[in-house]
Write a protein that holds these residues in place. Structure first.
Motif, PDB file in Angstrom:
ATOM      1  N   ALA A  32       0.740  -1.178   0.121  1.00 10.06           N
ATOM      2  CA  ALA A  32      -0.072  -0.050  -0.221  1.00 10.06           C
ATOM      3  C   ALA A  32       0.971   1.303  -0.141  1.00 10.06           C
ATOM      4  N   TYR A  33       1.757   1.114   0.956  1.00 11.85           N
ATOM      5  CA  TYR A  33       2.898   2.357   0.835  1.00 11.85           C
ATOM      6  C   TYR A  33       4.276   1.849   1.194  1.00 11.85           C
ATOM      7  N   SER A  34       5.483   2.606   0.394  1.00 12.27           N
ATOM      8  CA  SER A  34       6.565   2.170   0.641  1.00 12.27           C
ATOM      9  C   SER A  34       7.400   3.381   0.878  1.00 12.27           C
ATOM     10  N   GLY A  35       8.136   3.513   2.086  1.00 17.34           N
ATOM     11  CA  GLY A  35       8.801   4.793   2.270  1.00 17.34           C
ATOM     12  C   GLY A  35      10.416   4.768   1.576  1.00 17.34           C
ATOM     13  N   ILE A  36      10.612   5.994   1.626  1.00 18.27           N
ATOM     14  CA  ILE A  36      12.008   6.353   1.049  1.00 18.27           C
ATOM     15  C   ILE A  36      12.906   6.321   2.173  1.00 18.27           C
ATOM     16  N   CYS A  37      14.084   5.780   2.399  1.00 11.04           N
ATOM     17  CA  CYS A  37      14.870   5.617   3.440  1.00 11.04           C
ATOM     18  C   CYS A  37      16.238   6.432   3.138  1.00 11.04           C
ATOM     19  N   GLY A  38      16.666   7.232   3.938  1.00 14.71           N
ATOM     20  CA  GLY A  38      17.882   7.748   3.820  1.00 14.71           C
ATOM     21  C   GLY A  38      19.044   7.064   3.331  1.00 14.71           C
ATOM     22  N   SER A  39      19.229   5.761   3.735  1.00 18.84           N
ATOM     23  CA  SER A  39      20.235   4.938   3.472  1.00 18.84           C
ATOM     24  C   SER A  39      19.892   4.405   1.988  1.00 18.84           C
ATOM     25  N   GLU A  40      18.812   4.778   1.497  1.00 15.19           N
ATOM     26  CA  GLU A  40      18.753   4.378  -0.052  1.00 15.19           C
ATOM     27  C   GLU A  40      18.961   5.303  -0.803  1.00 15.19           C
ATOM     28  N   LEU A  41      18.909   6.668  -0.343  1.00 15.83           N
ATOM     29  CA  LEU A  41      19.549   7.969  -1.079  1.00 15.83           C
ATOM     30  C   LEU A  41      20.941   7.762  -1.277  1.00 15.83           C
ATOM     31  N   SER A  42      21.616   7.360  -0.379  1.00 17.81           N
ATOM     32  CA  SER A  42      23.093   6.982  -0.545  1.00 17.81           C
ATOM     33  C   SER A  42      23.217   5.915  -1.638  1.00 17.81           C
ATOM     34  N   GLY A  43      22.432   4.790  -1.517  1.00 19.34           N
ATOM     35  CA  GLY A  43      22.065   4.031  -2.580  1.00 19.34           C
ATOM     36  C   GLY A  43      22.111   4.251  -3.855  1.00 19.34           C
ATOM     37  N   LEU A  50      26.235  -2.020  -0.144  1.00 18.82           N
ATOM     38  CA  LEU A  50      25.272  -3.068  -0.101  1.00 18.82           C
ATOM     39  C   LEU A  50      24.243  -3.047  -1.083  1.00 18.82           C
ATOM     40  N   ARG A  51      24.072  -1.883  -1.762  1.00 21.61           N
ATOM     41  CA  ARG A  51      22.957  -1.969  -2.784  1.00 21.61           C
ATOM     42  C   ARG A  51      23.498  -1.754  -4.158  1.00 21.61           C
ATOM     43  N   LYS A  52      23.429  -3.111  -4.802  1.00 23.66           N
ATOM     44  CA  LYS A  52      24.154  -3.406  -5.874  1.00 23.66           C
ATOM     45  C   LYS A  52      22.941  -3.311  -7.029  1.00 23.66           C
ATOM     46  N   PRO A  53      22.991  -2.852  -8.195  1.00 24.39           N
ATOM     47  CA  PRO A  53      21.916  -2.948  -9.210  1.00 24.39           C
ATOM     48  C   PRO A  53      22.110  -4.325  -9.984  1.00 24.39           C
ATOM     49  N   PRO A  54      21.057  -4.685 -10.460  1.00 33.82           N
ATOM     50  CA  PRO A  54      19.689  -4.015 -10.397  1.00 33.82           C
ATOM     51  C   PRO A  54      19.117  -4.619  -9.159  1.00 33.82           C
ATOM     52  N   MET A  55      18.376  -3.611  -8.291  1.00 32.25           N
ATOM     53  CA  MET A  55      17.786  -3.903  -7.231  1.00 32.25           C
ATOM     54  C   MET A  55      16.362  -3.002  -7.136  1.00 32.25           C
ATOM     55  N   VAL A  56      15.403  -3.736  -6.338  1.00 34.83           N
ATOM     56  CA  VAL A  56      14.291  -2.937  -5.791  1.00 34.83           C
ATOM     57  C   VAL A  56      14.501  -2.491  -4.684  1.00 34.83           C
ATOM     58  N   PHE A  57      14.481  -1.421  -4.417  1.00 36.97           N
ATOM     59  CA  PHE A  57      14.569  -0.739  -3.001  1.00 36.97           C
ATOM     60  C   PHE A  57      13.407  -0.576  -2.310  1.00 36.97           C
TER      61      PHE A  57
END
Length: 339
Positions: A32-43, A50-57
């Motif tokens: 229903a809702y999925s928040g954007i996290c600050g750690s994902e901004l750096s990703g 830790l966040r390598k493409p392709p990836m669904v955040f």
């Protein structure tokens, strides 16, 4: 299903992916809702190993149960139930898990890093990490449990005592939730530092005294002046070398510095100052199962909130919001993507 896929630094595109199928111990959730996290901004910028493409955040989410694995039998879990989930999937068998410190599990896997996340129409996760929302709790609020749990963990580690003074640097969502958690743990003398006047306005409305750094002021000296000698508790919710050092500088002898921001992997710190002043430095990474449940209860009772500063956006606008949150978030404290 449609999903927002990270495909390289500053490259995120809407794609059609195969619907995930739950294993026998898993739950499939329609997001229903999925928040954007600050750690994902750096990703998103390509700064997170830790966040390598392709990836669904996406790991801060709520939704409705779409399907259950064949072996899932738990009270409150049924097709159509409103739920959130602890996205930190742990083994349940190591000494950390068995002692209630699941966040330190050496085999932990986080949705949006090791596992596909919630910036999609559907996401799956083992049933033991799924929590039914309390009766009457909106799905929108249920998407905040994970970041609130991060703030609650900061307050747990800070272990405030009556009359202590606390300063939080960085008024992103985690900093704002840490402020509120410290207040719930009994801190009445609260200060907030940020470069954004809009974010400081939010902090002030939540009961903190705002401190705006500028090119001519010594932040540490200003904090010591306002607090009458320094903070007993300093929280760095930014993760930059400069803010980590500032927190040590304005902490009173015998105080505690809690570092939770992950922006920079390494920092040079004034260790001799910490030794001579007996300042404790503690890392706050995530949360245990008990802390996650506490955060859910806080939200259910309305003790923690950011409702006024939340922006909802369609999943299709996700990449643009990542760019905007990096460039100029303004008074938007949290963005919730709606698939």
């Amino acid at each position: 299903m449609k999903a927002l896929v990270y495909e390289g630094p500053r490259e995120m595109n809407l794609r059609q992916l195969v619907d995930p199928e739950p294993l026998e111990d898993e739950v499939l959730i329609r997001v229903a809702y999925s928040g954007i996290c600050g750690s994902e901004l750096s990703g998103f910028l390509g700064h997170n190993a830790l966040r390598k493409p392709p990836m669904v955040f996406g790991h801060e989410f709520s939704g409705t149960i779409e399907a259950l694995g064949a072996r899932v039998v738990r009270n409150g879990l049924h097709v159509g139930a409103h739920v959130t989930a602890n996205p930190l999937v742990t083994c349940g068998e190591c000494r950390y898990c068995l002692s209630g410190r699941q966040q330190l599990c050496p085999s932990r896997q986080l949705l949006s890093a090791a596992l596909p996340g919630s910036n999609a129409e559907l996401v799956k996760i083992p049933a033991r990490f799924v929590y039914p929302l309390p009766s009457g709790m909106p799905l929108r609020r249920g998407a905040l449990v994970e970041p609130v749990a991060c703030g609650v963990r900061v307050a747990e580690l800070a272990a405030p005592k009556p009359g202590e003074r606390a300063v939080v640097a960085g008024m992103g969502p985690i900093g704002l939730f840490a402020l509120q958690a410290l207040k719930l743990h009994g801190v009445t003398d609260l200060y907030a530092i940020d470069l954004s006047p809009e974010r400081l306005e939010i902090a002030e409305s939540l009961g903190a005294i705002p401190i705006m750094p500028n090119s001519t002021s010594d932040v540490a000296a200003e904090v010591r002046r306002l607090t009458g000698g320094g903070a007993d508790i300093a929280v760095d919710a930014v993760g930059a070398s400069v803010t980590r050092r500032q927190c040590i500088d304005f902490t009173a002898p015998g105080g505690r510095v809690i570092v939770t921001g992950l922006h920079e992997a390494e920092s040079s710190l004034q260790v001799n100052t910490m030794i001579r002043s007996e300042i404790s430095l503690l890392g706050s990474f995530a949360y245990s199962a008990v802390t996650f449940e506490k955060a859910l209860a806080y939200l259910a009772h309305g003790w923690v909130e950011l409702d006024e500063w939340i922006e909802e956006a369609p999943l299709e606008a996700g990449a643009a919001w990542f760019d905007q949150l990096i460039a100029k978030p303004g008074k938007t404290a949290k963005v919730l993507l709606v698939p």
